[in-house]
Design an enzyme around this catalytic site. Sequence first.
Site, PDB file in Angstrom:
ATOM      1  N   GLY A 113       7.046   3.824   4.220  1.00 17.65           N
ATOM      2  CA  GLY A 113       7.521   5.144   4.958  1.00 17.65           C
ATOM      3  C   GLY A 113       8.662   5.066   5.470  1.00 17.65           C
ATOM      4  O   GLY A 113       9.455   4.075   5.310  1.00 17.65           O
ATOM      5  N   ASP A 117       4.617  14.465  11.703  1.00 15.40           N
ATOM      6  CA  ASP A 117       4.586  14.269  10.248  1.00 15.40           C
ATOM      7  C   ASP A 117       3.017  14.522   9.608  1.00 15.40           C
ATOM      8  O   ASP A 117       2.778  13.407   9.034  1.00 15.40           O
ATOM      9  CB  ASP A 117       5.296  12.941   9.779  1.00 15.40           C
ATOM     10  CG  ASP A 117       5.720  12.729   8.175  1.00 15.40           C
ATOM     11  OD1 ASP A 117       5.666  14.013   7.663  1.00 15.40           O
ATOM     12  OD2 ASP A 117       5.701  11.545   7.719  1.00 15.40           O
ATOM     13  N   LEU A 139       0.719  -1.265   0.099  1.00 13.06           N
ATOM     14  CA  LEU A 139       0.002   0.002   0.123  1.00 13.06           C
ATOM     15  C   LEU A 139       0.708   1.292   0.064  1.00 13.06           C
ATOM     16  O   LEU A 139       0.330   2.139  -0.489  1.00 13.06           O
ATOM     17  CB  LEU A 139      -0.910   0.118   1.311  1.00 13.06           C
ATOM     18  CG  LEU A 139      -1.985  -0.924   1.288  1.00 13.06           C
ATOM     19  CD1 LEU A 139      -2.613  -0.856   2.738  1.00 13.06           C
ATOM     20  CD2 LEU A 139      -2.964  -1.026   0.131  1.00 13.06           C
ATOM     21  N   GLY A 140       1.883   1.296   0.824  1.00 11.06           N
ATOM     22  CA  GLY A 140       2.689   2.242   0.590  1.00 11.06           C
ATOM     23  C   GLY A 140       4.266   2.034   1.425  1.00 11.06           C
ATOM     24  O   GLY A 140       4.415   0.893   1.728  1.00 11.06           O
ATOM     25  N   PHE A 149       7.362  -0.903   5.337  1.00 12.00           N
ATOM     26  CA  PHE A 149       6.510  -1.043   4.140  1.00 12.00           C
ATOM     27  C   PHE A 149       5.098  -1.359   4.788  1.00 12.00           C
ATOM     28  O   PHE A 149       4.939  -2.081   5.957  1.00 12.00           O
ATOM     29  CB  PHE A 149       6.945  -2.256   3.301  1.00 12.00           C
ATOM     30  CG  PHE A 149       8.075  -2.130   2.509  1.00 12.00           C
ATOM     31  CD1 PHE A 149       8.238  -1.525   1.504  1.00 12.00           C
ATOM     32  CD2 PHE A 149       9.449  -2.558   3.353  1.00 12.00           C
ATOM     33  CE1 PHE A 149       9.442  -1.537   0.799  1.00 12.00           C
ATOM     34  CE2 PHE A 149      10.451  -2.154   2.756  1.00 12.00           C
ATOM     35  CZ  PHE A 149      10.770  -1.819   1.557  1.00 12.00           C
ATOM     36  N   VAL A 150       4.111  -0.916   4.085  1.00 11.07           N
ATOM     37  CA  VAL A 150       2.549  -1.245   4.580  1.00 11.07           C
ATOM     38  C   VAL A 150       2.039  -2.152   3.470  1.00 11.07           C
ATOM     39  O   VAL A 150       2.126  -1.841   2.362  1.00 11.07           O
ATOM     40  CB  VAL A 150       2.086   0.247   4.696  1.00 11.07           C
ATOM     41  CG1 VAL A 150       0.559  -0.190   5.258  1.00 11.07           C
ATOM     42  CG2 VAL A 150       2.696   1.011   5.630  1.00 11.07           C
TER      43      VAL A 150
END
EC number: 2.7.11.1
Length: 776
Positions: free
Chosen positions: A528, A644, A525-526, A532-533
């Site tokens: 950061g 953030d 999904l993304g 990882f997600v």
Amino acid sequence: MQPNSHIFVIITISSLIITVSAYGSTGTIAAAFGENGFFCAIDASGKQEVICWDRGNTNRSLNRPPGEISGYSPPMTSLSGGEGFLCAITSNTSRAFCWNLEDPSENLVPRAFQYNSYLQIASGNNHVCAISGLYYSGPDYGPVHCWEYSDNTNFTSGLLWNSSFHNPYIDSLMFRKIVSGDGFSCGVTKDGDLVCWGPKSNLLNFSNNEEFEVLASGRNSVCGVSKDSGQLHCFGDETEFGSLPNRPRFIALSAGANHYCGIREDDHGVECWGRNLNSSSSSSAPNTSGFVAISSSDSTTCGVRELDLVLDCWRVHDSSKADYSPPLELCSPGMCSPRGNCGDGWFAFNASILKESELTSLCSFHNLNICLRCGISCLEGYFPSSTCNPNADRVCTPCSLCQNSSCYGICKIRATKSKEHEQKEQREVRRLVIIIGCSVLGFLVMLIGLSFIPKMTKGSKRDDEERSKMTCCFCFDKNSVEADPDPVPHQSVLLPTAVSLGETKIFRLSELKDATHGFKEFNELGRGSFGFVYKAVLSDGIHVAVKRANAATIIHSNNRGFESELEILCKIRHNNIVNLLGYCSEMGERLLVYEYMPHGTLHDHLHGDLSQLDWSMRLKIMLQAARGLDYLHNEVDPPIIHRDVKTSNILLDGEMCARIADFGLVSSNERDSSNSDREGDVYDFGIVLLEILSGRKAIDRESDPAGIAEWAVPLIRKGKAAAIIDRNICLPRNVEPLLKLAELAELAVRENSNERPNIRNILCFLDLIVKSGLTF
């Protein structure tokens, strides 16, 4: 008899209908050319007031005089631009009124013509022609009167009304429509002849006898659309129109210094052409809405959008920012006329769509209509969900809402939709078979089990007591859950997969691997700073998001720090937070399991391919995100500083509610909060507010300045907050709440952190705005 001292051209055509909106033409929006150029438009309040804006983005209403304007001008029904001045027909008396921005209240029309009634007016470079009559009644034709200014910089110094434009033959004709350029005027007579006159009319070089249904003039050229073929023809100075587009017919034209623009008949999109214009320049026109009216200055074109009647401006000759930034006002889509029946292919504009209870008509005389051309298709990404009828245009709906075969072809999703529908039916059949099979099997098992009950009652209870239970040691305040009966030594406790909000579970590593298909990239999904997600589907069908720490995160943090953060995260529960559901720390892995947010990030809705958010939704997201951040700052003990806050860390759940994400697992030093840390979060939230209000990215490398705060704050402080409001979505009737939100965002991003409000104050203000609601 035709006097030799005057030059004119006659083109005979029959039954001519002309729609014009250009230099020297008539419409509800018009532009004055030259160094002292400006735009004006007629508003949609029903009062037909005129709003003007210049290159300095100074916006003013000529009917509601601000302090710098002495006097005021009357309401108007149509406008026409010349070189540094505009002329209009007043809505109450049908008289001519001309002005410039030096003193908008002074009527520059010669006294000999000020008390005549006119049904149409056309301003040229330094002359004006008008057709006698009443725009609101009587015949739609009449004789033409012209006057000329000897000095454009001082209009009152010389009025040559008996000038080179005075012609006995022209005086004998009855005209229906007129346009004007530099040294010429052209008009359509009662009999359908197109006649051009004036000292420079011979330079137009008309070469055919086409029947034009649309006509517009530039300084030294004229373009028209053939009624029969729909083909575009242009005459005069070729440097003003260049290569002509081969497109479906246009229903309106507008001329600038070296370009023309037209509204397409099919989808009402705008296309421009001219000298040194290429396809990319032509595509600089907005493509999110069709237009009902357009007008051009030297290098800028402005128009009234059909979606919401909001003004939009863009530069035609390059993609840089437009010279003119129009005010946030709704404007009239067309001129008022006494036509009772608009006719085939037309519809009468209905003021009720503006949702103002007291507004029944946009015209001063309520027996008048605004007749507009029907749209046939929609812009790319939209499909017509209803067709045009005498009282309303066709309705264009986003393809994301396409639900049946009638729009599959238009939206280019027929094959995909059919395949998805077939797969859905197959899944439903399989599900039905499984349910029936399980029901029958369960009934048989129950019958067999009942026959053994008497034999089992004497069994020992010690078997149950000997089964040990282990619980999660990190989440002290959460419910304990039974572990695996045969745990592996030196590994974390393993919990069942049933997930419910309020309990934090420990998952097996193998279970999460299966749920993410081995942490494959297609499930990602993304990414950061933490890692990882992945999107995951647990064995019981629940969708979750799994955050997997990368090697650097694991190396630079110890187990105790991880456990301490988990202890805090386990206690956090809020409707506007992405809540932690569980974790896994087997085999050196650090995996966090969160609620899955099916509607993605706010960033993708504002700047990506996901569906656009209307203003009601945007305000709701602002409020909910503020609630989540306020919860972290003021209700969690110890307080959590996000550090953030950005649109990509604001996620939308299944009900399109905003959730703050990515706020946990920081170092112990970072966890120590202070007022300056909270003020940093407030600054970041102010950037989010600016993104939501403007639709612009926080950092846009293609813009100057690139930073959104550097761009927006000076405008807000100058009282021009309207210039930052996103015009790609339908604006509310009252934009004042949006302007107040812009001022709030400016406070939040102030350089001096002591001047910023805290998140609780921001939340209270947003709550008041949302409760007051927006009127559309």
